[in-house]
Design an enzyme around this catalytic site. Structure first.
Site, short mmCIF file in Angstrom:
data_model
loop_
_atom_site.label_atom_id
_atom_site.label_comp_id
_atom_site.label_asym_id
_atom_site.label_seq_id
_atom_site.Cartn_x
_atom_site.Cartn_y
_atom_site.Cartn_z
N GLU A 226 -13.33 -1.76 14.51
CA GLU A 226 -13.60 -1.49 15.92
C GLU A 226 -14.40 -2.66 16.47
OE1 GLU A 226 -12.28 0.78 17.57
OE2 GLU A 226 -11.46 2.03 16.01
N CYS A 260 -19.33 -2.16 24.05
CA CYS A 260 -18.10 -2.86 23.68
C CYS A 260 -16.99 -2.69 24.71
CB CYS A 260 -17.62 -2.43 22.30
SG CYS A 260 -17.29 -0.66 22.16
#
Length: 472
Positions: A226, A260
Site C-alpha cells: 500500500e 496517502c
C-alpha cells in the site's frame, strides 16, 4: 484464554533483534497447532481488539497528539473510530465468508463434488507507516485475524508514542501466542524481512517497498504493498467551486497533508482558477482561523527531516496562500502554490504535506493527458456537474481508487477495495478484501471410489478419445 468479558493481561516480552527469529518460529508452531483456525477464536480476538480500541481510546488519541499534533476529531474519524467500524463490518459477515463455496463439477469428473475452501495463510507480517500509525497497523490485522492467521506487527519508529502504545496494549488484549508486536527501526525491520512469512503487508513509500519485495522474493512470499503517489484533483469549468474548495481543503490538510490519498495537486480549468483560489483562501480561513498555527484543529509535521524537505518545496512556486513555516513547532501553514513548473521538485514526488500546487489547464482533456503521462496514482478526484465528463476522466485514467465530487471519502465504504496500481501499490484490502488478502482459496474435489470408468486410463484408443471429446 481469558473470560469473554475480560482482556488478557499477560505481559509479552518486547523482543530485540536477536529474539526475532525465535519469535517467528514460536508463532509458526502455534499456527501449526490449529489454535487460530476455529471461528470462535477469530471472533473472540476481533471482539478483544474492539474492546481495546474502546477502553484505551484516550491513550491512543494522546499518542497521536504527541506524534503528530493530531486534533482529537481527526484521530477518531481516521483511526480510533475507523478500526471498530471495520471490526463490526467483518465480524457480522465472517461466518458467511468462511463457508466453503460449492462450484459445478464437469460431467467428465462425475460423480464428484467441488468446492472452494478458504484457509489461513499462516504467519503474516504487517509493517505500518507513521502517518496513521494506529489504524494502518490494526486495520490489516482485522483481516489477518478474520482469516485465522498469526501475525507480527511492526509499527513505525517515526511515531514512537503510537508504537509504544501498541506494544503495551496489544499483548494485553490479543492472544500473545498468536499476535506479537516488534518495535524498533531499520535493524528490527531488516531482521523481520529476513524471516520466512506467509504474507507481508507493507504500507509506506516506494523505496522501502522495493526492499520489502526483494526480501519477500527470497521465500516466494506474496506481498501487499500500500504505497502512495501524486493523487491528482481535476476541477472542471462547471464544477461547484465552493463545494470543491471545501472538500479539497479538508482532504488536503487533514493530518497536515500527511495522508496517502490526499489531493497532491489540482488541475483546474483556467476559467475558474481565480474563483477556486479565492474559495480555497476563504475555506482555509474558515477552517483554521487567521493563524492556523494557533488552531487546535491543525496537525504538525512528523519530524524535523520531513519539515525541512517540505519547506524546501515552497520555493517551487508562488505561495498565494500560506507559505509560513516554524521548524521549532514542526509547523507548515496550509499552503497553495501558483506558477508551478510541472518539472519542478514539488511536482515530481508525492508531497505528503500541506502544500497544494494549483495548475491551470485549457480543458479536461489536457488534465487527462497530464495524469496519463505520469505514474498511476493511489487516488484520483474529479469535480464536475457533467456526468459524461466524470465518466471520460474515470475511463481515460488509471488509479487505485477515485471519487467524483469528493476526496478521500471512498475509504469510508467498507466493501470498496482500497489499494494501488502500478507505482502506487499492489493488492487491496478493507471489508471482504481484507479477509481475502490473508486467505488462501483452496480448490477441493471429492470423488468416491465405487464408480471408476476406465475411459481416462491407458491403453488409449480411438473409441476412448471419441467419448472423451464428447464429455469434455
Amino acid at each position: 484464554m481469558a473470560p469473554m468479558d475480560a482482556p488478557q493481561i499477560t505481559e509479552a516480552r518486547r523482543p530485540g533483534v536477536d529474539q526475532i527469529p525465535a519469535l517467528v518460529d514460536e508463532l509458526r508452531r502455534t499456527f501449526h497447532t490449529g489454535r487460530t483456525r476455529p471461528l470462535a477464536w477469530r471472533r473472540e480476538q476481533l471482539r478483544r481488539l474492539a474492546q481495546m480500541m474502546s477502553e484505551r481510546e484516550e491513550i491512543f488519541i494522546e499518542a497521536l497528539r504527541e506524534d503528530l499534533g493530531r486534533p482529537r476529531f481527526e484521530s477518531w474519524i481516521a483511526e480510533t473510530g475507523f478500526v471498530p467500524n471495520e471490526i463490526a463490518h467483518v465480524s457480522k459477515r465472517l461466518a458467511r465468508w468462511t463457508k466453503p463455496k460449492k462450484v459445478p463439477t464437469p460431467l467428465a469428473l462425475q460423480p464428484g463434488k467441488s468446492r472452494i475452501v478458504r484457509e489461513p495463510l499462516g504467519v503474516v507480517l504487517i509493517v505500518g507507516p507513521w502517518n496513521y500509525p494506529i489504524q494502518l497497523v490494526l486495520s490489516p490485522l482485522v483481516g489477518a485475524i478474520a482469516a485465522g492467521n498469526c501475525a507480527v506487527l511492526k509499527p513505525s519508529e517515526l511515531a514512537p508514542a503510537s508504537s509504544a502504545a501498541l506494544a503495551e496494549w496489544v499483548p494485553k488484549y490479543m492472544d500473545p501466542a498468536c499476535v506479537r508486536v516488534v518495535e524498533g527501526g531499520v535493524p528490527e525491520t531488516q531482521t523481520l524481512l529476513d524471516q520466512r512469512f506467509d504474507h507481508i503487508f507493507y504500507t509506506g513509500g516506494g523505496t522501502v517497498a522495493r526492499i520489502v519485495m526483494q526480501a519477500a522474493s527470497k521465500h516466494l512470499t506474496p506481498v501487499t504493498l500500500e504505497l502512495g503517489g501524486k493523487s491528482p484533483c481535476i476541477v472542471d469549468r462547471d464544477a461547484d467551486v465552493e463545494v470543491a474548495a471545501r472538500r479539497i481543503v479538508w482532504g488536503k490538510f487533514l493530518n497536515a497533508g500527511q495522508t496517502c490519498v490526499a489531493p497532491d495537486y489540482v488541475l483546474v480549468h483556467q476559467d475558474v482558477e481565480k474563483p477556486l483560489e479565492d474559495m480555497l483562501r476563504e475555506t482555509i480561513h474558515q477552517f483554521y482561523g487567521d493563524d492556523p498555527q494557533k488552531s487546535p484543529d491543525y496537525s504538525r509535521i512528523i519530524n524535523a527531516r520531513h519539515h525541512a524537505r517540505l519547506s524546501a518545496l515552497l520555493a517551487d512556486g508562488t505561495a498565494v496562500i500560506g507559505g509560513v513555516t516554524d521548524p521549532a513547532d514542526r509547523y507548515i501553514a496550509p499552503t497553495v502554490l501558483r506558477d508551478v513548473d510541472p518539472s519542478s521538485r514539488v511536482m515530481q514526488d508525492e508531497i505528503f504535506g500541506p502544500i497544494l500546487p494549483v495548475l491551470p489547464v485549457r480543458d479536461v482533456q489536457e488534465a487527462v493527458d497530464f495524469v496519463y503521462d505520469r505514474p498511476k496514482p493511489l487516488a484520483l478526484y474529479v469535480f464536475t456537474r457533467n456526468a459524461a465528463v466524470a465518466r471520460h476522466v474515470l475511463e481515460s485514467t488509471s488509479s487505485g481508487g477515485a471519487c467524483v465530487n469528493d476526496v478521500v471519502a471512498h475509504l469510508g465504504v467498507p466493501e470498496l477495495p482500497f489499494g494501488g496500481v502500478g507505482d502506487s501499490g499492489m493488492g487491496a484490502y478493507h471489508g471482504r478484501l481484507s479477509f481475502e488478502t490473508f486467505s488462501h482459496r483452496k480448490a477441493v474435489l471429492e470423488k468416491g471410489t465405487r464408480v471408476d470408468p476406465p475411459l481416462r486410463y491407458p491403453p488409449y484408443d480411438a473409441a476412448k478419445e471419441k467419448w472423451a471429446r464428447k464429455l469434455v
